[in-house]
Design a protein around this motif. Structure first.
Motif, PDB file in Angstrom:
ATOM      1  N   VAL A  39       0.837  -1.202   0.000  1.00 50.97           N
ATOM      2  CA  VAL A  39       0.000   0.000   0.000  1.00 50.97           C
ATOM      3  C   VAL A  39       0.871   1.250   0.000  1.00 50.97           C
ATOM      4  CG1 VAL A  39      -1.609   1.377   1.390  1.00 50.97           C
ATOM      5  CG2 VAL A  39      -2.044  -1.056   1.020  1.00 50.97           C
ATOM      6  N   HIS A  40       1.866   1.283   0.862  1.00 55.24           N
ATOM      7  CA  HIS A  40       2.758   2.448   0.932  1.00 55.24           C
ATOM      8  C   HIS A  40       3.481   2.662  -0.404  1.00 55.24           C
ATOM      9  CE1 HIS A  40       5.561   5.409   2.439  1.00 55.24           C
ATOM     10  NE2 HIS A  40       6.554   4.681   1.978  1.00 55.24           N
ATOM     11  N   THR A  41       3.976   1.595  -0.992  1.00 52.21           N
ATOM     12  CA  THR A  41       4.712   1.694  -2.258  1.00 52.21           C
ATOM     13  C   THR A  41       3.809   2.189  -3.381  1.00 52.21           C
ATOM     14  OG1 THR A  41       6.155  -0.117  -1.547  1.00 52.21           O
ATOM     15  CG2 THR A  41       6.154   0.409  -3.888  1.00 52.21           C
ATOM     16  N   ILE A  42       2.598   1.662  -3.451  1.00 57.24           N
ATOM     17  CA  ILE A  42       1.658   2.084  -4.507  1.00 57.24           C
ATOM     18  C   ILE A  42       1.243   3.535  -4.304  1.00 57.24           C
ATOM     19  CG2 ILE A  42      -0.651   1.730  -5.472  1.00 57.24           C
ATOM     20  CD1 ILE A  42      -0.227  -1.298  -4.882  1.00 57.24           C
ATOM     21  N   GLU A  43       0.921   3.918  -3.070  1.00 51.78           N
ATOM     22  CA  GLU A  43       0.530   5.309  -2.804  1.00 51.78           C
ATOM     23  C   GLU A  43       1.666   6.269  -3.152  1.00 51.78           C
ATOM     24  OE1 GLU A  43      -2.893   4.768   0.639  1.00 51.78           O
ATOM     25  OE2 GLU A  43      -0.829   5.157   1.287  1.00 51.78           O
ATOM     26  N   THR A  44       2.888   5.892  -2.839  1.00 52.20           N
ATOM     27  CA  THR A  44       4.047   6.723  -3.175  1.00 52.20           C
ATOM     28  C   THR A  44       4.202   6.853  -4.686  1.00 52.20           C
ATOM     29  OG1 THR A  44       5.162   6.073  -1.129  1.00 52.20           O
ATOM     30  CG2 THR A  44       6.555   6.964  -2.893  1.00 52.20           C
ATOM     31  N   LEU A  46       1.868   6.491  -7.027  1.00 54.52           N
ATOM     32  CA  LEU A  46       0.776   7.283  -7.591  1.00 54.52           C
ATOM     33  C   LEU A  46       0.940   8.768  -7.295  1.00 54.52           C
ATOM     34  CD1 LEU A  46      -2.295   4.948  -6.970  1.00 54.52           C
ATOM     35  CD2 LEU A  46      -1.030   5.319  -9.101  1.00 54.52           C
ATOM     36  N   LYS A  47       1.418   9.111  -6.114  1.00 52.82           N
ATOM     37  CA  LYS A  47       1.654  10.521  -5.807  1.00 52.82           C
ATOM     38  C   LYS A  47       2.744  11.082  -6.719  1.00 52.82           C
ATOM     39  CE  LYS A  47       2.572  13.882  -2.235  1.00 52.82           C
ATOM     40  NZ  LYS A  47       2.845  14.139  -0.844  1.00 52.82           N
ATOM     41  N   GLN A  48       3.778  10.291  -6.950  1.00 58.62           N
ATOM     42  CA  GLN A  48       4.862  10.704  -7.845  1.00 58.62           C
ATOM     43  C   GLN A  48       4.341  10.928  -9.264  1.00 58.62           C
ATOM     44  OE1 GLN A  48       7.654   7.534  -8.432  1.00 58.62           O
ATOM     45  NE2 GLN A  48       8.898   8.671  -9.876  1.00 58.62           N
ATOM     46  N   LYS A  49       3.504  10.031  -9.742  1.00 58.03           N
ATOM     47  CA  LYS A  49       3.007  10.103 -11.124  1.00 58.03           C
ATOM     48  C   LYS A  49       1.893  11.135 -11.305  1.00 58.03           C
ATOM     49  CE  LYS A  49       5.454   6.900 -13.174  1.00 58.03           C
ATOM     50  NZ  LYS A  49       6.297   7.196 -14.327  1.00 58.03           N
ATOM     51  N   LEU A  50       1.003  11.233 -10.309  1.00 54.75           N
ATOM     52  CA  LEU A  50      -0.174  12.083 -10.459  1.00 54.75           C
ATOM     53  C   LEU A  50      -0.020  13.468  -9.840  1.00 54.75           C
ATOM     54  CD1 LEU A  50      -2.848   9.353  -9.623  1.00 54.75           C
ATOM     55  CD2 LEU A  50      -2.181  10.175 -11.895  1.00 54.75           C
ATOM     56  N   GLY A  51       0.893  13.589  -8.885  1.00 54.13           N
ATOM     57  CA  GLY A  51       1.098  14.877  -8.241  1.00 54.13           C
ATOM     58  C   GLY A  51       0.179  15.125  -7.055  1.00 54.13           C
ATOM     59  N   TYR A  52      -0.595  14.148  -6.645  1.00 52.40           N
ATOM     60  CA  TYR A  52      -1.460  14.274  -5.469  1.00 52.40           C
ATOM     61  C   TYR A  52      -1.602  12.909  -4.813  1.00 52.40           C
ATOM     62  CZ  TYR A  52      -4.957  12.678  -8.879  1.00 52.40           C
ATOM     63  OH  TYR A  52      -5.629  11.980  -9.852  1.00 52.40           O
ATOM     64  N   GLU A  53      -2.039  12.913  -3.557  1.00 54.21           N
ATOM     65  CA  GLU A  53      -2.161  11.669  -2.809  1.00 54.21           C
ATOM     66  C   GLU A  53      -3.406  10.890  -3.222  1.00 54.21           C
ATOM     67  OE1 GLU A  53      -1.729  12.031   1.404  1.00 54.21           O
ATOM     68  OE2 GLU A  53       0.050  13.283   1.205  1.00 54.21           O
ATOM     69  N   VAL A  54      -3.254   9.582  -3.286  1.00 61.33           N
ATOM     70  CA  VAL A  54      -4.349   8.674  -3.586  1.00 61.33           C
ATOM     71  C   VAL A  54      -4.366   7.619  -2.490  1.00 61.33           C
ATOM     72  CG1 VAL A  54      -5.266   6.992  -5.225  1.00 61.33           C
ATOM     73  CG2 VAL A  54      -4.065   9.023  -6.071  1.00 61.33           C
ATOM     74  N   ASP A  55      -5.521   7.445  -1.864  1.00 63.44           N
ATOM     75  CA  ASP A  55      -5.657   6.425  -0.829  1.00 63.44           C
ATOM     76  C   ASP A  55      -5.971   5.080  -1.479  1.00 63.44           C
ATOM     77  OD1 ASP A  55      -5.326   8.234   1.337  1.00 63.44           O
ATOM     78  OD2 ASP A  55      -7.388   8.901   1.042  1.00 63.44           O
ATOM     79  N   ILE A  56      -5.278   4.053  -1.046  1.00 65.08           N
ATOM     80  CA  ILE A  56      -5.450   2.708  -1.590  1.00 65.08           C
ATOM     81  C   ILE A  56      -6.230   1.859  -0.603  1.00 65.08           C
ATOM     82  CG2 ILE A  56      -4.225   0.609  -2.303  1.00 65.08           C
ATOM     83  CD1 ILE A  56      -3.816   2.969  -4.194  1.00 65.08           C
ATOM     84  N   MET A  57      -7.225   1.147  -1.077  1.00 67.49           N
ATOM     85  CA  MET A  57      -7.962   0.167  -0.284  1.00 67.49           C
ATOM     86  C   MET A  57      -7.605  -1.200  -0.851  1.00 67.49           C
ATOM     87  SD  MET A  57      -9.746   2.192   1.649  1.00 67.49           S
ATOM     88  CE  MET A  57     -10.106   3.926   1.552  1.00 67.49           C
ATOM     89  N   LEU A  58      -6.651  -1.846  -0.250  1.00 66.27           N
ATOM     90  CA  LEU A  58      -6.140  -3.118  -0.738  1.00 66.27           C
ATOM     91  C   LEU A  58      -6.900  -4.277  -0.105  1.00 66.27           C
ATOM     92  CD1 LEU A  58      -3.838  -4.600  -2.329  1.00 66.27           C
ATOM     93  CD2 LEU A  58      -2.612  -4.659  -0.153  1.00 66.27           C
ATOM     94  N   ARG A  59      -7.333  -5.221  -0.943  1.00 63.73           N
ATOM     95  CA  ARG A  59      -7.948  -6.452  -0.462  1.00 63.73           C
ATOM     96  C   ARG A  59      -7.333  -7.619  -1.210  1.00 63.73           C
ATOM     97  NH1 ARG A  59      -9.466  -2.885   2.351  1.00 63.73           N
ATOM     98  NH2 ARG A  59     -11.512  -2.608   3.289  1.00 63.73           N
ATOM     99  N   LEU A  60      -6.981  -8.655  -0.458  1.00 66.20           N
ATOM    100  CA  LEU A  60      -6.488  -9.892  -1.059  1.00 66.20           C
ATOM    101  C   LEU A  60      -7.646 -10.637  -1.709  1.00 66.20           C
ATOM    102  CD1 LEU A  60      -4.292 -11.157   1.923  1.00 66.20           C
ATOM    103  CD2 LEU A  60      -3.539  -9.870  -0.091  1.00 66.20           C
TER     104      LEU A  60
END
Length: 157
Positions: A39-44, A46-60
């Motif tokens: 989750v931390h890696t994906i959020e980081t 996406l913020k790098q690519k999009l320029g804003y924070e995105v919250d991830i809701m991860l489910r297995l």
């Protein structure tokens, strides 16, 4: 969605990326990474690519299967399944607020909190009081909602 798929493909350890619909549904394999790190890696990323924070809701996958199996609204008739929604929460809400949504339930719409999900029945979700913003405020956690058909379709993919 093509860009989103590409961004996820750049995350180390993530493979077989598939997107579904336009709501930000991303399915992928990441067998060697624990959930919190992922989750931390994906959020980081996406913020790098999009320029804003995105919250991830991860489910297995196993959690998605449980979400469908543990649906507390099983008395809903088949023809009314299009009125069923699942709100995914960032974490399990505090015990003392879990029942707070019941006060707002009525014959036309109601909600049940189970673990990190809220199951919602609504005659008109576009006008529901159980919006993501409302749920976030009442439960103190982040939220995103999908309809029942989308939840089940993601399991098929």
């Amino acid at each position: 969605m093509d860009d989103l798929k590409a961004y996820f493909g750049e995350v180390p350890g993530v493979e077989n990326v598939v997107t579904y619909m336009l709501g930000g549904n991303v399915l992928f394999d990441a067998p060697l990474i624990d959930g919190a790190t992922l989750v931390h890696t994906i959020e980081t990323k996406l913020k790098q690519k999009l320029g804003y924070e995105v919250d991830i809701m991860l489910r297995l996958l196993s959690e998605m299967e449980e979400i469908v199996q543990n649906n507390p609204l099983t008395t809903i008739k088949t023809e009314e399944k299009n009125r069923l929604y699942v709100t995914f929460l960032s974490e399990v809400p505090a015990f003392d607020v879990r029942g707070s949504l019941g006060v707002y339930s009525n014959d036309a719409e109601y909600a049940r909190v189970v673990n990190r999900e809220v199951y919602i029945y609504s005659n008109n979700y576009g006008k529901t009081c159980f919006s993501n913003t409302f749920i976030e405020k009442k439960l103190g956690v982040k939220a995103t909602t999908r309809n029942w058909a989308t939840v089940n379709k993601m399991l098929e993919l």
